[in-house]
Design a protein around this motif. Structure first.
Motif, PDB file in Angstrom:
ATOM      1  N   CYS A  22     -17.294  43.591  29.019  1.00  0.00           N
ATOM      2  CA  CYS A  22     -16.793  42.284  29.452  1.00  0.00           C
ATOM      3  C   CYS A  22     -17.896  41.227  29.359  1.00  0.00           C
ATOM      4  O   CYS A  22     -17.650  40.101  28.929  1.00  0.00           O
ATOM      5  N   ARG A  23     -19.121  41.603  29.725  1.00  0.00           N
ATOM      6  CA  ARG A  23     -20.241  40.659  29.638  1.00  0.00           C
ATOM      7  C   ARG A  23     -20.475  40.241  28.188  1.00  0.00           C
ATOM      8  O   ARG A  23     -20.669  39.057  27.896  1.00  0.00           O
ATOM      9  N   SER A  24     -20.424  41.180  27.285  1.00  0.00           N
ATOM     10  CA  SER A  24     -20.598  40.888  25.862  1.00  0.00           C
ATOM     11  C   SER A  24     -19.499  39.963  25.343  1.00  0.00           C
ATOM     12  O   SER A  24     -19.763  39.018  24.584  1.00  0.00           O
ATOM     13  N   MET A  25     -18.272  40.202  25.764  1.00  0.00           N
ATOM     14  CA  MET A  25     -17.162  39.347  25.344  1.00  0.00           C
ATOM     15  C   MET A  25     -17.329  37.923  25.862  1.00  0.00           C
ATOM     16  O   MET A  25     -17.065  36.950  25.143  1.00  0.00           O
ATOM     17  N   THR A  56     -24.783  34.264  30.633  1.00  0.00           N
ATOM     18  CA  THR A  56     -23.677  34.829  31.396  1.00  0.00           C
ATOM     19  C   THR A  56     -24.115  34.967  32.847  1.00  0.00           C
ATOM     20  O   THR A  56     -25.305  35.016  33.155  1.00  0.00           O
ATOM     21  N   GLY A  57     -23.137  35.009  33.726  1.00  0.00           N
ATOM     22  CA  GLY A  57     -23.427  35.188  35.133  1.00  0.00           C
ATOM     23  C   GLY A  57     -22.223  35.773  35.847  1.00  0.00           C
ATOM     24  O   GLY A  57     -21.109  35.714  35.334  1.00  0.00           O
ATOM     25  N   LEU A  58     -22.444  36.337  37.007  1.00  0.00           N
ATOM     26  CA  LEU A  58     -21.359  36.886  37.811  1.00  0.00           C
ATOM     27  C   LEU A  58     -20.851  35.816  38.767  1.00  0.00           C
ATOM     28  O   LEU A  58     -21.622  35.211  39.503  1.00  0.00           O
ATOM     29  N   ARG A  62     -16.853  38.883  38.617  1.00  0.00           N
ATOM     30  CA  ARG A  62     -16.580  39.087  37.195  1.00  0.00           C
ATOM     31  C   ARG A  62     -17.544  38.260  36.359  1.00  0.00           C
ATOM     32  O   ARG A  62     -18.094  37.277  36.822  1.00  0.00           O
ATOM     33  N   TRP A  63     -17.751  38.692  35.105  1.00  0.00           N
ATOM     34  CA  TRP A  63     -18.655  37.981  34.215  1.00  0.00           C
ATOM     35  C   TRP A  63     -18.012  36.699  33.710  1.00  0.00           C
ATOM     36  O   TRP A  63     -16.815  36.662  33.420  1.00  0.00           O
ATOM     37  N   VAL A  64     -18.801  35.645  33.626  1.00  0.00           N
ATOM     38  CA  VAL A  64     -18.366  34.376  33.052  1.00  0.00           C
ATOM     39  C   VAL A  64     -19.421  33.919  32.052  1.00  0.00           C
ATOM     40  O   VAL A  64     -20.600  34.244  32.184  1.00  0.00           O
ATOM     41  N   GLY A  65     -18.976  33.182  31.042  1.00  0.00           N
ATOM     42  CA  GLY A  65     -19.902  32.583  30.094  1.00  0.00           C
ATOM     43  C   GLY A  65     -20.281  31.196  30.568  1.00  0.00           C
ATOM     44  O   GLY A  65     -19.443  30.452  31.086  1.00  0.00           O
ATOM     45  N   ILE A  66     -21.538  30.838  30.417  1.00  0.00           N
ATOM     46  CA  ILE A  66     -22.044  29.547  30.889  1.00  0.00           C
ATOM     47  C   ILE A  66     -22.665  28.813  29.714  1.00  0.00           C
ATOM     48  O   ILE A  66     -23.561  29.332  29.055  1.00  0.00           O
ATOM     49  N   LEU A  67     -22.164  27.609  29.430  1.00  0.00           N
ATOM     50  CA  LEU A  67     -22.733  26.750  28.403  1.00  0.00           C
ATOM     51  C   LEU A  67     -23.459  25.618  29.110  1.00  0.00           C
ATOM     52  O   LEU A  67     -22.847  24.831  29.826  1.00  0.00           O
TER      53      LEU A  67
END
Length: 109
Positions: A22-25, A56-58, A62-67
């Motif tokens: 999930c983190r990779s996705m 990425t962060g929790l 759950r993992w989320v992508g951060i821009l």
């Protein structure tokens, strides 16, 4: 037909949302958003496009992508995105809303 006892919260889903796949996705998804942002952002010097960073962060389990936009010297990223909001309309710069444009582009797919 059998009744299946699925616990709530489901431990499999909880583990998967915190797992490496999930983190990779989420990281790959954030990289796609970064590429779209770099493509549509205004480029006078290119500093704003180069100032993006993906991580990425929790959040809430759950993992989320951060821009992140505005690293490495592009201090004007917030005023570009949200506008200057000055009271004098002759000096005010309009908001670009590039991040919302990217979200709308991805929602349309």
């Amino acid at each position: 037909m059998e009744d299946v006892n699925v616990p709530s919260p489901n431990p499999f889903i909880t583990d998967w949302l915190r797992g490496p796949i999930c983190r990779s996705m989420m990281f790959e998804s954030a990289e796609l958003y970064e590429a779209l942002y770099r493509e549509i952002v205004a480029k006078r010097t290119g500093r704003l496009a180069r100032s993006t960073h993906v991580s990425t962060g929790l959040e809430r389990g759950r993992w989320v992508g951060i821009l992140t936009v505005g690293d490495s010297g592009a201090y004007y990223a917030a005023s570009h995105e949200y506008g200057t909001g000055r009271t004098n309309p002759d000096q005010a710069l309009p908001a670009a809303h590039d991040l919302n444009t990217i979200l709308n582009m991805m929602a349309a797919l």
